[in-house]
Design a protein around this motif. Structure first.
Motif, short mmCIF file in Angstrom:
data_model
loop_
_atom_site.label_atom_id
_atom_site.label_comp_id
_atom_site.label_asym_id
_atom_site.label_seq_id
_atom_site.Cartn_x
_atom_site.Cartn_y
_atom_site.Cartn_z
N GLY A 162 20.22 -3.21 0.64
CA GLY A 162 20.12 -3.46 2.17
C GLY A 162 20.88 -5.34 2.31
N ALA A 163 21.15 -4.98 3.56
CA ALA A 163 21.58 -6.32 4.60
C ALA A 163 22.12 -7.72 3.08
CB ALA A 163 20.47 -6.78 4.88
N SER A 164 20.98 -7.55 1.83
CA SER A 164 21.06 -8.58 1.39
C SER A 164 22.13 -8.64 -0.08
CB SER A 164 19.99 -9.94 0.66
OG SER A 164 19.04 -10.12 1.78
N GLY A 165 22.90 -7.70 -0.04
CA GLY A 165 23.30 -6.35 -1.12
C GLY A 165 22.58 -5.82 -2.30
N ILE A 166 22.70 -5.13 -3.19
CA ILE A 166 22.11 -4.78 -4.18
C ILE A 166 20.97 -5.47 -5.02
CG2 ILE A 166 22.28 -3.27 -6.74
CD1 ILE A 166 24.77 -2.17 -4.70
N ARG A 167 19.96 -5.72 -5.50
CA ARG A 167 19.30 -6.17 -5.83
C ARG A 167 18.48 -5.03 -7.21
NH1 ARG A 167 17.09 -10.28 -2.01
NH2 ARG A 167 16.22 -8.65 -0.88
N PHE A 168 18.52 -5.65 -8.62
CA PHE A 168 17.20 -4.89 -9.36
C PHE A 168 16.25 -5.65 -9.43
CE2 PHE A 168 21.81 -4.28 -9.91
CZ PHE A 168 21.72 -2.60 -10.13
N LEU A 169 14.97 -5.06 -9.73
CA LEU A 169 13.25 -5.18 -9.77
C LEU A 169 12.78 -4.33 -10.71
CD1 LEU A 169 11.34 -7.57 -8.49
CD2 LEU A 169 11.02 -5.59 -7.01
N PRO A 170 13.15 -5.85 -11.93
CA PRO A 170 12.04 -5.40 -13.01
C PRO A 170 11.08 -5.12 -12.97
CG PRO A 170 13.26 -6.04 -14.08
CD PRO A 170 13.58 -6.80 -12.39
N GLU A 171 10.26 -4.27 -14.19
CA GLU A 171 8.80 -3.98 -13.82
C GLU A 171 8.09 -3.14 -13.20
OE1 GLU A 171 6.44 -5.48 -16.43
OE2 GLU A 171 8.47 -6.69 -17.43
N SER A 172 7.92 -2.28 -13.67
CA SER A 172 6.52 -0.84 -13.11
C SER A 172 5.94 -1.70 -11.84
CB SER A 172 5.45 -0.48 -13.94
OG SER A 172 4.70 -0.46 -14.13
N ASN A 173 4.84 -2.84 -12.11
CA ASN A 173 3.31 -2.86 -11.62
C ASN A 173 4.58 -3.93 -10.30
OD1 ASN A 173 2.13 -1.75 -12.74
ND2 ASN A 173 0.99 -3.09 -12.70
N ALA A 174 5.90 -4.74 -10.50
CA ALA A 174 6.36 -5.33 -8.73
C ALA A 174 6.37 -4.98 -8.47
CB ALA A 174 7.01 -6.54 -9.89
N ALA A 175 7.67 -3.35 -8.91
CA ALA A 175 8.45 -2.56 -8.14
C ALA A 175 7.14 -1.98 -7.28
CB ALA A 175 8.67 -1.94 -8.94
N CYS A 176 6.36 -0.86 -7.41
CA CYS A 176 5.10 -1.10 -6.42
C CYS A 176 5.36 -2.39 -5.71
CB CYS A 176 4.03 -0.85 -7.13
SG CYS A 176 4.33 1.15 -8.56
N TRP A 177 4.55 -3.33 -5.57
CA TRP A 177 4.91 -4.16 -4.76
C TRP A 177 5.73 -4.94 -4.11
CZ3 TRP A 177 0.40 -7.20 -4.26
CH2 TRP A 177 0.37 -8.54 -3.31
N TYR A 178 6.37 -3.91 -4.13
CA TYR A 178 7.53 -4.45 -3.41
C TYR A 178 8.08 -3.94 -2.54
CZ TYR A 178 12.41 -4.92 -1.48
OH TYR A 178 13.08 -4.81 -0.19
N LEU A 179 7.82 -1.48 -2.29
CA LEU A 179 7.58 -0.58 -1.69
C LEU A 179 6.53 -1.49 -0.79
CD1 LEU A 179 8.44 1.96 -4.61
CD2 LEU A 179 9.99 1.07 -2.08
N ALA A 180 4.77 -1.81 -1.77
CA ALA A 180 3.76 -1.47 -0.54
C ALA A 180 3.60 -2.45 0.45
CB ALA A 180 2.55 -0.85 -1.96
N SER A 181 4.37 -3.87 0.44
CA SER A 181 4.27 -4.47 0.75
C SER A 181 4.27 -4.66 2.31
CB SER A 181 5.31 -5.94 0.25
OG SER A 181 5.17 -6.56 1.05
N GLY A 182 3.00 -4.39 2.63
CA GLY A 182 3.15 -4.66 4.23
C GLY A 182 2.69 -3.35 4.66
N SER A 183 1.90 -2.69 3.60
CA SER A 183 1.69 -1.24 4.37
C SER A 183 -0.30 -1.18 3.32
CB SER A 183 2.26 -0.18 2.73
OG SER A 183 1.53 0.24 1.35
N ARG A 184 -0.82 0.12 3.77
CA ARG A 184 -2.43 0.14 3.35
C ARG A 184 -2.44 -0.31 1.77
NH1 ARG A 184 -2.49 5.24 2.08
NH2 ARG A 184 -0.30 6.90 2.82
#
Lengths: 307, 307
Positions: A162-184
Motif C-alpha cells: 500500500g502507500a506505506s510500501g510492502i509490509r509483512f504480518l506473521p501470525e494467522s490471528n493477527a492477519a485476520c485482525w488486520y483484514l477485518a479491522s473496522g468490519s462487522r
C-alpha cells in the motif's frame, strides 16, 4: 452504535460521516473518493488506512471539492458544509479504508492457520493473492524466506502492499485482525472485543497445539513416521484437544456464535481446525453444538472451503 | 494522531474533545464528569465504557451543563457550544472511559500470566483487587470456580464490575487488552495494532508453552517430580524456548520496543515470562538486547515487580 469517521491527512481537518436515517450507496461513496483524488486530497479510514489521492486540503476550502454532504472540523473551530444524516453499512467504511491495498497470502494450502485468513477475506469480499509453500519440504526455512518474509520461519504471513510500501504480518490471528479491522467481524464494544480476543488466544494456546497438531501428525506425517517423543505426546494432546472441543461445545449449546449475535473472528479462527478435527481422529459426533455451528458457518454468504 | 471522543448515551448527541495546543488537567476533566453526573447525564468513553451519571441530554440543552469548551453534534445537525482546542494525554481519556468500573484479578501470585495484568494496570495507574488461588492445589478446578469464574479452569481471569453487571474475562492477553483499550499501550494505527497482536499471539504460541513451562516445571514442580512424559519434552521445550528468545533478541537489537517507539502490550506480555526465564534455566546473558530491554521496562514510571 458507532460514528465512522473518514479523516483527511495530517489532521488539519477531518470529515465525519454519521450513521442514521437516509441512504447512501457504495457508488455514492466512490464518487466522494474519486472527487477527492481528483482534487489531490488524501483520505484515511478510521484507523489510518489510505484511500486515494495524495495531498491535503485545509478546512477553509473543502466545500467545493466534495460531492456529498459533510461536516468539516478544523483545528481552529467547526466549519459546517452540509451536515446531514447519512446511512451506510459498516462494511462500506471498511472497504473504503482498505481501498488501494493489495494482499498476498504466503501459505501452505493444507494449513488451516492459512485458511483462516482466506476465509476472513472471502467473508468480507476482499481479493487475496496466494503464494504457496510446502512446509514439509522446509520451504519456509530458506535463507530468503527468513530474511524477507518471516524471521520466525513460519506461515501464514500476510504481505500488505500500500502507500506505506510492502509490509509483512506473521501470525494467522493477527492477519485476520488486520483484514477485518473496522468490519462487522470485530465488535466495537470494549468487552465484546476483548472477549473475542479471549477466544482467539484460547485457540492458539488450548486448541491449535492439540487439535491441529494431531491432524498434522496423523493425516499428513503418518503415525508410523512419528518420533518417539511425538508418540509419547499423543495421549496428552488427545485429552487436551477433547477438553478444548468440550468447552466450545458447552458454550455453543447456549450461544449461536462465540461472541454476540453474529459471526466474528473468534468463530472464524476456531472453525479452521475444528471442522477438520476428524482428520486428527477427534469424533465430532460427540459435540453436537459444534456440528450445528459448523453448518451455520458453511452456510454464510461468501464462505469458501479449505480445499 | 487520534481524536478522542466522549459520547453521551443512546447516541442522541456526542461530545468531541480534540488534542491540540493548550492544556486541560485531570481535575478539569473530573469537573466535567461531576457536572454531567449532577445534571443527570450519562457519559461514555470511546468504546462504551460508562463514566458516571445515568440520564441523557439532547443536543438542544447541553451548553448550560458543561464547564469545559465542547462541540456537540446532534443527529439533526451540528450545534456548536464553544469549540476550542484542548490538550490532554491519551491516558486521561482512557481513565475517564474506565471510570466507575472495579476490577478483581483472579490469580496465582507466582504466575507471570497473571502478572501481565497487574503490570498493565500499574503502568496505567488503574486500581486492581486481587483474589489468590494456588494452582498447584487445584483451586481453579473446583466446581464453584468452573461454574462462576472460568469453565476452562484456568487463571488469570479479570472480573469486571460496572454498569453492565459483573463479567469475567479469561486469557491473560485479552484481559490486558481490555484494561489498556484506548490507552497509549495500544497503537491506533491499523498495521501497528495488528503487529502488536502478532507479538501477543507469538507469546502465547511460541514463547509461553516453552519458557513459562520450563520455569514452572523446574522451579516450582522440581525436575525430580516430573512425569516421564514431561521429562521427555524438556529438550524440545528448551530449544523452542531458546528460538523464541533469539527471535526477540534479534528484533530488539534493532528496536527499543516491539512495536513503534514506546511500550505497548507486546512488550508487557513478552516481558512477563522473559524476565524470569532463568528460573527455567535459560541464560539471559546470551541475549544482550533482551537484557537492555528488560532494564528499560523496569525503569518505567509505575513499574511493579512480579514479587
Amino acid at each position: 452504535m458507532s460514528y465512522p469517521l473518514l479523516r483527511l491527512c495530517d489532521d488539519r481537518a477531518w470529515v465525519e460521516i454519521r450513521k442514521g436515517r437516509g441512504a447512501v450507496t457504495w457508488n455514492d461513496m466512490e464518487r466522494v473518493f474519486e472527487g477527492a483524488a481528483k482534487a489531490g486530497q488524501e483520505w484515511r479510514g478510521d484507523e489510518g488506512g489510505k484511500l486515494s489521492g495524495r495531498c491535503c486540503i485545509s478546512s477553509s476550502h473543502v466545500d467545493s471539492t466534495l460531492s456529498l454532504p459533510y461536516a468539516v472540523h478544523g483545528q481552529d473551530g467547526v466549519n459546517v458544509g452540509q451536515a446531514v444524516e447519512l446511512a451506510f453499512p459498516d462494511d462500506m467504511i471498511w472497504k473504503a479504508s482498505l481501498h488501494g491495498q493489495a494482499f498476498v497470502l504466503h501459505e501452505d494450502p493444507i494449513s488451516a492457520n492459512c485458511y483462516k485468513i482466506r476465509l476472513t477475506a472471502a467473508l468480507l469480499g476482499l481479493p487475496l493473492s496466494r503464494r504457496a509453500y510446502d512446509i514439509r519440504k522446509g520451504e519456509t526455512r530458506t535463507p530468503e524466506f527468513l530474511a524477507r518474509v518471516n524471521a520466525n520461519g513460519r506461515i501464514p504471513v500476510l504481505e500488505i502492499a500500500g502507500a506505506s510500501g510492502i509490509r509483512f504480518l506473521p501470525e494467522s490471528n493477527a492477519a485476520c485482525w488486520y483484514l477485518a479491522s473496522g468490519s462487522r467481524l470485530i465488535p466495537t464494544d470494549r468487552f465484546a472485543q476483548a472477549d473475542m480476543l479471549r477466544w482467539m488466544f484460547f485457540e492458539q494456546y488450548n486448541h491449535e497445539p492439540n487439535v491441529a497438531t494431531l491432524r498434522f501428525w496423523l493425516a499428513y506425517i503418518g503415525e508410523e513416521n512419528l518420533s518417539e517423543a511425538q508418540k509419547g505426546q499423543l495421549g496428552a494432546k488427545r485429552s487436551a484437544g477433547e477438553a478444548a472441543l468440550r468447552l466450545m461445545d458447552e458454550h455453543l449449546a447456549k450461544h449461536d456464535w462465540f461472541v454476540g449475535h453474529g459471526i466474528t473472528l473468534a468463530d472464524i479462527v476456531l472453525f479452521a481446525y475444528t471442522h477438520v478435527a476428524e482428520e486428527g481422529r477427534f469424533v465430532l459426533d460427540d459435540f453436537p453444538a459444534i456440528k450445528r455451528w459448523i453448518s451455520r458457518i458453511e452456510a454464510l454468504p461468501g464462505f469458501v472451503a479449505l480445499n
